[in-house]
Design an enzyme around this catalytic site. Structure first.
Site, PDB file in Angstrom:
ATOM      1  N   GLY A 156      36.889   1.628  29.303  1.00 40.98           N
ATOM      2  CA  GLY A 156      38.156   2.133  28.781  1.00 40.98           C
ATOM      3  C   GLY A 156      39.272   2.204  29.806  1.00 40.98           C
ATOM      4  O   GLY A 156      40.134   3.089  29.737  1.00 40.98           O
ATOM      5  N   SER A 157      39.305   1.239  30.750  1.00 39.76           N
ATOM      6  CA  SER A 157      40.376   1.283  31.765  1.00 39.76           C
ATOM      7  C   SER A 157      41.747   1.110  31.116  1.00 39.76           C
ATOM      8  O   SER A 157      42.726   1.714  31.549  1.00 39.76           O
ATOM      9  CB  SER A 157      40.164   0.219  32.841  1.00 39.76           C
ATOM     10  N   SER A 158      41.824   0.274  30.066  1.00 36.22           N
ATOM     11  CA  SER A 158      43.141   0.049  29.442  1.00 36.22           C
ATOM     12  C   SER A 158      43.634   1.323  28.767  1.00 36.22           C
ATOM     13  O   SER A 158      44.816   1.671  28.849  1.00 36.22           O
ATOM     14  CB  SER A 158      43.083  -1.117  28.444  1.00 36.22           C
ATOM     15  N   GLU A 206      47.890   0.373  23.929  1.00 40.86           N
ATOM     16  CA  GLU A 206      46.603  -0.302  23.732  1.00 40.86           C
ATOM     17  C   GLU A 206      46.767  -1.523  22.820  1.00 40.86           C
ATOM     18  O   GLU A 206      46.113  -2.546  23.020  1.00 40.86           O
ATOM     19  CB  GLU A 206      45.601   0.660  23.078  1.00 40.86           C
ATOM     20  N   ASP A 217      39.278   4.478  21.973  1.00 41.97           N
ATOM     21  CA  ASP A 217      39.330   4.623  23.439  1.00 41.97           C
ATOM     22  C   ASP A 217      40.475   5.547  23.866  1.00 41.97           C
ATOM     23  O   ASP A 217      40.281   6.446  24.688  1.00 41.97           O
ATOM     24  CB  ASP A 217      39.508   3.249  24.115  1.00 41.97           C
TER      25      ASP A 217
HETATM   26  N1  ATP Z   1      44.734   0.578  36.598  1.00 40.64           N
HETATM   27  C1  ATP Z   1      45.266  -0.439  35.919  1.00 40.64           C
HETATM   28  N2  ATP Z   1      46.383  -1.051  36.370  1.00 40.64           N
HETATM   29  C2  ATP Z   1      46.942  -2.060  35.674  1.00 40.64           C
HETATM   30  N3  ATP Z   1      46.476  -2.563  34.520  1.00 40.64           N
HETATM   31  C3  ATP Z   1      45.370  -2.000  34.036  1.00 40.64           C
HETATM   32  C4  ATP Z   1      44.711  -0.915  34.695  1.00 40.64           C
HETATM   33  N4  ATP Z   1      43.648  -0.583  33.967  1.00 40.64           N
HETATM   34  C5  ATP Z   1      43.631  -1.423  32.904  1.00 40.64           C
HETATM   35  N5  ATP Z   1      44.665  -2.269  32.939  1.00 40.64           N
HETATM   36  C6  ATP Z   1      44.987  -3.314  31.952  1.00 40.64           C
HETATM   37  O1  ATP Z   1      43.948  -3.297  30.983  1.00 40.64           O
HETATM   38  C7  ATP Z   1      43.225  -4.550  30.978  1.00 40.64           C
HETATM   39  C8  ATP Z   1      41.741  -4.287  30.809  1.00 40.64           C
HETATM   40  O2  ATP Z   1      41.573  -3.825  29.505  1.00 40.64           O
HETATM   41  P1  ATP Z   1      40.342  -4.226  28.607  1.00 40.64           P
HETATM   42  O3  ATP Z   1      40.551  -3.505  27.351  1.00 40.64           O
HETATM   43  O4  ATP Z   1      40.148  -5.689  28.558  1.00 40.64           O
HETATM   44  O5  ATP Z   1      39.085  -3.601  29.398  1.00 40.64           O
HETATM   45  P2  ATP Z   1      38.596  -2.087  29.474  1.00 40.64           P
HETATM   46  O6  ATP Z   1      39.585  -1.214  28.810  1.00 40.64           O
HETATM   47  O7  ATP Z   1      38.259  -1.800  30.888  1.00 40.64           O
HETATM   48  O8  ATP Z   1      37.241  -2.123  28.636  1.00 40.64           O
HETATM   49  P3  ATP Z   1      36.975  -1.635  27.100  1.00 40.64           P
HETATM   50  O9  ATP Z   1      38.224  -1.911  26.343  1.00 40.64           O
HETATM   51  O10 ATP Z   1      35.841  -2.492  26.646  1.00 40.64           O
HETATM   52  O11 ATP Z   1      36.600  -0.208  27.226  1.00 40.64           O
HETATM   53  C9  ATP Z   1      43.528  -5.169  32.323  1.00 40.64           C
HETATM   54  O12 ATP Z   1      43.437  -6.578  32.211  1.00 40.64           O
HETATM   55  C10 ATP Z   1      44.951  -4.698  32.590  1.00 40.64           C
HETATM   56  O13 ATP Z   1      45.887  -5.519  31.914  1.00 40.64           O
HETATM   57  C1  MEV Z   2      35.281  -3.076  21.223  1.00 39.59           C
HETATM   58  C2  MEV Z   2      35.954  -1.772  20.849  1.00 39.59           C
HETATM   59  O1  MEV Z   2      35.307  -1.268  19.676  1.00 39.59           O
HETATM   60  C3  MEV Z   2      35.762  -0.707  21.916  1.00 39.59           C
HETATM   61  C4  MEV Z   2      36.253  -1.086  23.278  1.00 39.59           C
HETATM   62  O2  MEV Z   2      35.996  -0.011  24.161  1.00 39.59           O
HETATM   63  C5  MEV Z   2      37.416  -2.039  20.571  1.00 39.59           C
HETATM   64  C6  MEV Z   2      38.112  -0.883  19.866  1.00 39.59           C
HETATM   65  O3  MEV Z   2      37.458  -0.072  19.202  1.00 39.59           O
HETATM   66  O4  MEV Z   2      39.341  -0.823  19.967  1.00 39.59           O
HETATM   67 MG    MG Z   3      40.215  -1.520  26.802  1.00 35.02          MG
END
Ligand code: ATP
Ligand code: MEV
Ligand code: MG
Length: 397
Positions: A156-158, A206, A217
């Site tokens: 959930g970094s995004s 998001e 998330d």
């Molecule tokens: N600290 C940060 N600085 C800048 N951009 C970020 C940062 N954290 C996340 N992002 C943005 O979010 C994108 C990653 O989001 P993505 O949803 O693909 O992965 P996630 O959130 O880590 O995993 P998930 O959605 O499965 O929980 C990065 O490519 C970037 O664009």
């Molecule tokens: C894959 C997903 O179900 C979770 C990503 O952390 C996407 C979402 O719910 O937005």
């Molecule tokens: Mg994400």
């Protein structure tokens, strides 16, 4: 300049928002099934300082300093005004980013030097520009972002980026946390209405990064704790016993937007079969939600509760394979942990990224070290997290 403006000019705000794990239900939640998620004690922090035009020696700019990537991006306020018009900032609920606005933001990306290997950052930069200019207009300011989370790995970094950013911007705008702040530097929690507003803005961010997020998330990052989430509705779960999870980052990069789109394409090719898969996931999430709320008081009850949780996670992993979002690196983690009779499943969007392993309370320390050592010998990175902690917190300096 009004007094209010002058006050805001000297303001520094830090906001931190946690990452999350999804215990069960990812992907299916985008299609209306229930899912269960919990905040973890790894945070993204956005630190905002507002400036006045001329204060930074120039005509004023909006700057984003991504400390962990050692990258700084800057947009002169005049370019922002030219591209986006005289946006004045907005106090209330967000207006979704229109296609025209998104196109203008994409143009603003053209002048930035994003290294080819980090091109995925452009989605985060776009979300930043949308949130900043929509909330504060084109006034100059600097935001420094730091994060404990692996980026793009399923934790959930995004969402943590969008929630911490929205929290900092809305606080600086005086829209949330009004009357708060003790004058002493300390982390503050917001009330429900303020959190709701932050969450709405973060969801719009998001959308720019993910395309079609369910909202789980950003919700768990904003509100913290452990939640059940279904069709935009959030239910707080009272987890009666600690849930211990080992997280393994396979270090295989992936992108949530592409994986979510892939599952939707599979669902349009096989609508009946995929509807059954999503229905099965919904039942798993509902059952897991009631099990976590049961209080287990002795060793037999704790073991029986954990066995049920493990079985539901294992079933969910099978269904995620049906959706096409597992990966050979994830399968290696599953096989490795199975040698220690531990159950694992991918968490977040899959396709690489992170895997969860449920650690039984009674064997916790003995098994944890051994399994982590073996996983790390494959080149994976393991870490243990606290599950179900706080959501957004803000500190005004
Ligand atoms: N600290 C940060 N600085 C800048 N951009 C970020 C940062 N954290 C996340 N992002 C943005 O979010 C994108 C990653 O989001 P993505 O949803 O693909 O992965 P996630 O959130 O880590 O995993 P998930 O959605 O499965 O929980 C990065 O490519 C970037 O664009
Ligand atoms: C894959 C997903 O179900 C979770 C990503 O952390 C996407 C979402 O719910 O937005
Ligand atoms: Mg994400």
């Amino acid at each position: 300049m009004s007094n209010d403006d002058r006050d805001r000019g000297s303001m520094e705000v830090r906001a931190r928002a946690p990452g999350k794990i999804i215990l069960v239900g990812e992907h299916a939640v985008v299609h209306g099934s229930a899912a269960v998620a919990a905040a973890i004690d790894l945070y993204t922090t956005s630190s905002l300082s507002l400036l006045h035009e001329g204060e930074d020696g120039g005509a004023g700019a909006v700057e984003l300093d991504l400390r962990d990537s050692a990258l700084v991006f800057s947009w002169p306020c005049s370019s922002l005004r030219r591209a986006l018009g005289e946006v004045s900032g907005k106090a209330g609920a967000p207006t979704p980013c229109s296609p025209d606005e998104l196109a203008a933001i994409a143009k603003l990306m053209e002048g930035q030097e994003i290294p080819e290997a980090k091109i995925w950052l452009s989605a985060g930069l776009s979300a930043f520009l949308y949130l900043y200019t929509s909330i504060l207009g084109c006034r100059p300011g600097k935001v420094v972002v730091t994060s404990d989370l692996p980026i793009g790995a399923g934790l959930g970094s995004s969402a943590a980026f969008c929630v911490s950013m929205s929290g900092a911007l809305l606080t600086a705008a005086g829209t949330v946390g009004v009357g708060g702040g003790s004058g002493v530097e300390e982390w503050e929690l917001f009330g429900k209405d303020d959190l709701e507003l932050v969450n709405q803005w973060a969801f719009q961010g998001e959308k720019i990064i993910h395309g079609k997020p369910s909202g789980i998330d950003n919700s768990v990052s904003t509100f913290g704790s452990m939640i059940k989430f279904k069709k935009g509705e959030l239910t707080n779960l009272k987890s009666r016993n600690p849930v211990k999870m080992l997280i393994t980052d396979t270090r295989v990069g992936r992108n949530t937007k592409a994986l979510v789109a892939g599952v939707s394409e599979r669902a349009s090719r096989h609508p009946d079969a995929m509807a059954s898969v999503f229905h099965a996931v919904n039942s798993i999430s509902e059952e897991l939600s009631s099990i976590v709320e049961l209080a287990a008081e002795d060793e037999i009850a704790i073991t029986s509760k954990e066995d049920k949780l493990a079985e539901l996670m294992e079933m969910n992993q099978g269904l995620l394979q049906c959706m096409g979002v597992s990966h050979s690196s994830i399968e290696t983690v599953l096989q490795t942990t199975l040698k220690y009779s531990l159950v694992s499943k991918l968490t977040g969007a899959g396709g690489g990224g992170c895997v969860l392993t449920l650690i039984p309370t009674l064997s916790a320390n003995i098994v944890l070290e051994k399994v982590a050592t073996e996983l790390e010998s494959h080149g994976f990175r393991c870490f243990k997290v606290e599950v179900g902690g706080r959501g957004l917190q803000v500190c005004r300096g």
